[in-house]
Write a protein that holds these residues in place. Structure first.
Motif, PDB file in Angstrom:
ATOM      1  N   TYR A  47       5.397   3.690   2.073  1.00  0.00           N
ATOM      2  CA  TYR A  47       4.986   2.331   1.741  1.00  0.00           C
ATOM      3  C   TYR A  47       4.630   1.555   3.007  1.00  0.00           C
ATOM      4  O   TYR A  47       5.299   1.681   4.042  1.00  0.00           O
ATOM      5  N   GLU A  48       3.600   0.727   2.914  1.00  0.00           N
ATOM      6  CA  GLU A  48       3.312  -0.288   3.926  1.00  0.00           C
ATOM      7  C   GLU A  48       2.857  -1.547   3.203  1.00  0.00           C
ATOM      8  O   GLU A  48       2.155  -1.459   2.193  1.00  0.00           O
ATOM      9  N   THR A  49       3.258  -2.707   3.727  1.00  0.00           N
ATOM     10  CA  THR A  49       3.014  -3.967   3.024  1.00  0.00           C
ATOM     11  C   THR A  49       2.408  -4.982   3.979  1.00  0.00           C
ATOM     12  O   THR A  49       2.899  -5.167   5.095  1.00  0.00           O
ATOM     13  N   SER A  50       1.363  -5.655   3.544  1.00  0.00           N
ATOM     14  CA  SER A  50       0.712  -6.670   4.368  1.00  0.00           C
ATOM     15  C   SER A  50       0.790  -8.031   3.699  1.00  0.00           C
ATOM     16  O   SER A  50       0.939  -8.132   2.474  1.00  0.00           O
TER      17      SER A  50
ATOM     18  N   CYS B 114       6.456  -4.746   5.967  1.00  0.00           N
ATOM     19  CA  CYS B 114       7.464  -4.116   5.124  1.00  0.00           C
ATOM     20  C   CYS B 114       7.025  -2.678   4.893  1.00  0.00           C
ATOM     21  O   CYS B 114       5.943  -2.437   4.356  1.00  0.00           O
ATOM     22  N   SER B 115       7.836  -1.709   5.303  1.00  0.00           N
ATOM     23  CA  SER B 115       7.400  -0.321   5.229  1.00  0.00           C
ATOM     24  C   SER B 115       8.593   0.599   5.014  1.00  0.00           C
ATOM     25  O   SER B 115       9.745   0.206   5.164  1.00  0.00           O
TER      26      SER B 115
ATOM     27  N   HIS C 224       0.858  -1.171   0.000  1.00  0.00           N
ATOM     28  CA  HIS C 224       0.000   0.000   0.000  1.00  0.00           C
ATOM     29  C   HIS C 224       0.903   1.232   0.000  1.00  0.00           C
ATOM     30  O   HIS C 224       1.836   1.320   0.796  1.00  0.00           O
TER      31      HIS C 224
ATOM     32  N   ASP D 266      -2.934   7.995  10.632  1.00  0.00           N
ATOM     33  CA  ASP D 266      -2.132   6.778  10.750  1.00  0.00           C
ATOM     34  C   ASP D 266      -2.730   5.789  11.742  1.00  0.00           C
ATOM     35  O   ASP D 266      -2.388   4.610  11.739  1.00  0.00           O
TER      36      ASP D 266
ATOM     37  N   GLY E  69      -0.633  -6.513  10.542  1.00  0.00           N
ATOM     38  CA  GLY E  69      -0.075  -5.187  10.287  1.00  0.00           C
ATOM     39  C   GLY E  69       0.981  -5.243   9.199  1.00  0.00           C
ATOM     40  O   GLY E  69       1.162  -6.251   8.516  1.00  0.00           O
ATOM     41  N   SER E  70       1.697  -4.167   9.050  1.00  0.00           N
ATOM     42  CA  SER E  70       2.683  -4.060   7.973  1.00  0.00           C
ATOM     43  C   SER E  70       3.930  -4.888   8.283  1.00  0.00           C
ATOM     44  O   SER E  70       4.485  -4.816   9.372  1.00  0.00           O
TER      45      SER E  70
ATOM     46  N   ILE F  97      -2.491   5.621   4.367  1.00  0.00           N
ATOM     47  CA  ILE F  97      -1.124   5.325   4.772  1.00  0.00           C
ATOM     48  C   ILE F  97      -0.401   6.634   5.066  1.00  0.00           C
ATOM     49  O   ILE F  97      -0.336   7.522   4.227  1.00  0.00           O
TER      50      ILE F  97
ATOM     51  N   ARG G 217       2.453   6.625   7.893  1.00  0.00           N
ATOM     52  CA  ARG G 217       3.702   6.306   8.581  1.00  0.00           C
ATOM     53  C   ARG G 217       3.896   7.223   9.786  1.00  0.00           C
ATOM     54  O   ARG G 217       3.753   8.425   9.710  1.00  0.00           O
TER      55      ARG G 217
END
Length: 449
Positions: A291-294, A305-306, A169, A196, A302-303, A279, A281
């Protein structure tokens, strides 16, 4: 000594889990280097004032001091363990800029420490794998489109062994700040911090906080929530934002950048990335793309990878080193993999062959066989005791070692060797200088549990 009590927040994997972790890290290293990122390592300790100057993290920082430290000794004060790898990397760049070539592409895999309340996915000691690109004075925007593709390349290589797919995301702080400014907000950082928290506390409580803490009108709060609800997998995200009204040069700049990231990902890896305007941060040093990754199907974690763009984190006087980076939360990702038993290792030891020992007097023969196998890259150990062969086979089976080697000699004293696959029971003659195990048995592999 009594049995020790486990210390929460400091995960210690079992041997099979550790093998999975190492192979995930190997995959990350391999991919990062394929894309031209060089490995760096920074110290575990940083001056406290450096760690606290960006973001609301002061309650989570671990202070470092000697047990018998003198309160008046300046050398024993003001140090803390790093809570991420971005702030130490920025310090590293400033200190060593005269010896570095820019743009600098680096990856870093290290432990971090953060005083979290321990729960699944949140630990007090954890491993991160970061990639960053830093420029001197300026940094081309295209690196903000490259980093998501690098991470996707690294993690997608693990899909075939059972790790869940990921969904990234992305937003741009310029979009958020420009839109909030067009609504009349002055405390833009305050709005970002509340947005956030949407996934944690929900829209109703965010709306209440906007009114109570920032003095927003009901109309302003409603507009913020409408903005934060926008998602899109293509450039239509810009049209949906503009449909809400509001005009600001920063908003226009951010939308152009956001569309470039989304469209680049859509062409290179369709379905991998989605624009998601909630998003934000939590760390204040981000200035552009975030960036945030699920994990798909495990969004409650939660994320994993961010990261994002930071223009001012590494700066000293007139020297500015803008950068963009993404951090893979390796420990958080693996915590879900292990708790849900999604994957495991094909065996819990690296050993492929156990060389049996007929008697202690002939142990040298077994040692010689093991040496020959190791010279050719076959992980081998020798049986700990010269018990009956049945017990030595059971020892190998308990440890997950697939092959047992039996060295002996014929009546003329010539060496005779046989190797048994203890899973099938098949036993065949073998030459220690030429035998190879099947490729799948040479080393432990990640397999579906």
């Amino acid at each position: 000594m009594s049995r020790p009590t486990p210390l929460s927040g400091f995960p210690e994997w079992l041997p099979a889990e550790r093998i999975v972790e190492q192979q995930v890290l190997d995959r990350l290293r391999h991919t990062f280097e394929l894309w031209g990122y060089s490995s760096l390592e920074t110290r575990a300790v940083e001056p406290m004032d450096q760690l606290l100057r960006k973001g609301e993290i002061d309650k989570e920082v671990y202070v470092l001091r000697r047990l018998q430290a003198d309160p008046d000794d300046a050398g024993d004060s003001g140090l803390a363990l790093h809570y991420d790898l971005t702030v130490p990397f920025a310090r590293y760049v400033l200190e060593r800029s005269g010896h570095l070539q820019f743009p600098l592409k680096r990856y870093q895999i290290q432990k971090c420490w953060r005083g979290e309340r321990p729960q699944e996915g949140r630990y007090r000691e954890f491993t991160q794998a970061d990639i960053d690109v830093v420029g001197a004075g300026e940094l081309p925007f295209h690196y903000e489109t490259e980093l998501p593709l690098v991470v996707f390349d690294a993690l997608s290589g693990l899909l075939d062994v059972g790790l869940p797919p990921v969904k990234m995301h992305v937003n741009n702080r310029k979009v958020s700040q420009g839109f909030f400014r067009s609504l009349g907000f002055e405390d833009l950082a305050g709005v970002l911090r509340l947005v956030d928290k949407l996934d944690k506390i929900g829209p109703a409580r965010v709306c209440e906080a906007l009114v109570a803490e920032l003095g927003a009108t009901d109309a302003q709060a409603k507009a913020v929530l409408e903005f934060a609800s926008i998602t899109a997998e293509d450039g239509s995200v810009a049209d949906r934002v503009r449909a809400l009204g509001g005009s600001d040069p920063l908003l226009d700049e951010g939308l152009e950048e956001l569309v470039r990231v989304v469209e680049a990902a859509r062409q290179a890896a369709p379905g991998m990335l989605i624009a998601d305007l909630k998003i934000a941060r939590g760390l204040d040093y981000y200035t552009g793309t975030v960036y945030e990754t699920s994990l798909v199907g495990h969004e409650d974690l939660g994320s994993v990878c961010s990261g994002g763009r930071y223009d001012n984190l590494a700066s000293s006087g007139s020297d500015v080193y803008p950068g963009v980076g993404i951090s893979v939360g390796v420990t958080r990702l693996l915590s879900r993999v292990f708790s849900q038993k999604l994957v495991t290792a094909s065996r819990s030891v690296p050993t492929a062959v156990l060389v049996a020992v007929a008697s202690e007097e002939t142990r040298a023969l077994s040692d010689a066989v093991a040496a020959d196998l190791r010279l050719r890259g076959i992980a081998t150990e020798v049986a700990p005791t010269a018990t009956k062969y049945g017990k030595q086979i059971r020892h190998a089976d308990r440890r997950g070692i697939p092959f047992v080697w039996f060295p002996s000699a014929d009546d003329d004293g010539e060496p005779v060797h046989e190797v048994r696959d203890i899973r099938s029971g098949e036993q065949v003659p073998a030459d220690p200088q030429g035998w190879e195990p099947p490729a799948d048995d040479l080393r432990p592999r990640i397999v579906q549990a």
